[in-house]
Design an enzyme around this catalytic site. Structure first.
Site, PDB file in Angstrom:
ATOM      1  N   HIS A   1     -30.980-140.923  20.319  1.00 41.31           N
ATOM      2  CA  HIS A   1     -32.003-140.207  21.083  1.00 41.31           C
ATOM      3  C   HIS A   1     -33.249-139.962  20.238  1.00 41.31           C
ATOM      4  O   HIS A   1     -34.383-140.158  20.712  1.00 41.31           O
ATOM      5  CB  HIS A   1     -31.437-138.880  21.586  1.00 41.31           C
ATOM      6  CG  HIS A   1     -32.423-138.061  22.347  1.00 41.31           C
ATOM      7  ND1 HIS A   1     -32.970-138.478  23.541  1.00 41.31           N
ATOM      8  CD2 HIS A   1     -32.999-136.853  22.071  1.00 41.31           C
ATOM      9  CE1 HIS A   1     -33.822-137.567  23.982  1.00 41.31           C
ATOM     10  NE2 HIS A   1     -33.862-136.578  23.106  1.00 41.31           N
TER      11      HIS A   1
ATOM     12  N   ASP B   1     -31.756-127.951  21.064  1.00 38.48           N
ATOM     13  CA  ASP B   1     -32.793-128.616  21.860  1.00 38.48           C
ATOM     14  C   ASP B   1     -34.178-128.188  21.376  1.00 38.48           C
ATOM     15  O   ASP B   1     -34.379-127.037  20.996  1.00 38.48           O
ATOM     16  CB  ASP B   1     -32.628-128.257  23.338  1.00 38.48           C
ATOM     17  CG  ASP B   1     -33.580-129.018  24.229  1.00 38.48           C
ATOM     18  OD1 ASP B   1     -33.509-130.251  24.240  1.00 38.48           O
ATOM     19  OD2 ASP B   1     -34.402-128.372  24.899  1.00 38.48           O
TER      20      ASP B   1
END
Length: 307
Positions: free
Chosen positions: A218, A146
């Site tokens: 994404h 992330d």
């Protein structure tokens, strides 16, 4: 020169504690004084537990700012706007205050969070509290790293902080969302299918070549440009949270402008006009969403002079 809050651009920690409050009626003057005392308190605990590398942020909700500080307002501060397209929803939640406490010791976070609640007392209602944690080598619970796109070095401060010529210099526009993952559904995908959702390899964290990125990935949907073709960036300080029944990501965005985050979120949910939305949203759902401004430490400490 204003001094920014250390936690905005600090390096990631192992543990976090997020506190979201609403202020009770007629308590604004007390809240200004209480918040003015927090930076010194945070510094004392940071010195006492220096090995914990504590980082903190104090932020004021967009809906509460005018009551909190009626004299002036960050020029681009606006409430979180709910976005919906088909079954994809980014809900809006109203919080007056957001306190972020991070360190490498969960017990230190607990102590400091307890002292924050003690200081604010019955002037506030604690609406939500979330404990975050570092997962493996900085990964989301989906297994993917992330914050890979975060700016580095001095660029991080340029993206996160309001420019010095602004009245609220060294502050930051902050957005939060608490996402709840459907891990059971996510785990039905094979590794290559999961990688296609992100447009990044899972184990080695290698981004796909541009031509190979699905329009529903994404990375594709979260990569937006302004009218001049310049890439819009944010600083992410997100962390996983949860237990065996509920798991997800507490998403945090810092930026010199709220527009960057807003355009990214619209791109993810509404898509590109051709039906291409972010397919990660098939496996996770935002359950909260709120906008804040995190002023400089200089501004926060000056509140002690306010009546």
């Amino acid at each position: 020169m204003p001094r920014e809050q250390f936690g905005i651009c600090a390096e990631p920690n192992l543990h976090s504690y997020y506190l979201m409050f609403n202020v009770m009626d007629n308590k604004n003057a007390f809240i200004r004084q209480a918040l003015a005392a927090l930076p010194e308190m945070f510094d004392q605990y940071a010195d006492q537990f220096s090995e914990a590398n504590m980082a903190t942020v104090i932020a004021i909700g967009a809906n509460y700012w005018d009551d909190f500080y009626p004299a002036s307002r960050p020029k681009n501060l606006r409430p979180f706007e709910q976005i919906q397209a088909d079954d994809r929803v980014a809900p809006a939640t109203s919080y007056d205050l957001f306190i972020e406490i991070r360190s490498d010791r969960a017990d230190v976070n607990h102590v400091v969070s307890s002292k924050v609640c003690e200081l604010l007392g019955d002037a506030v209602e604690l609406i939500e509290q979330v404990k975050g944690f570092r997962y493996l080598d900085g990964r989301d619970l989906t297994g993917f790293v992330d914050g890979t796109e975060n700016p580095k070095g001095m660029r991080k401060r340029e993206i996160a902080l309001v420019a010095e010529e602004d009245e609220f210099a060294k502050g930051s526009y902050l957005h939060i969302q608490r996402y709840r993952h459907n891990m059971q559904l996510w785990e039905t995908l094979k590794e290559k299918q999961q990688e296609d959702v992100f447009a990044r390899t899972k184990r080695d964290n290698i981004e796909y070549d541009s031509a190979d990125k699905p329009n529903t990935s994404h990375i594709k949907r979260a990569s937006v440009k302004d009218s001049n073709g310049k890439s819009l960036e944010i600083v992410r300080n997100s962390m996983p949270y949860g237990h065996m029944k509920v798991q997800g990501l507490f998403f945090i965005s810092y930026c010199y402008s709220p527009e960057n985050f807003e355009l990214m979120l619209k791109s993810m949910i509404e898509g590109d006009g051709y039906g291409n939305f972010d397919h990660m949203l098939k496996y996770t759902q935002a359950e909260t969403g709120a906008a804040f401004f995190a002023p400089s430490v200089t501004f926060i400490e000056s509140l002690a002079k306010e009546k």
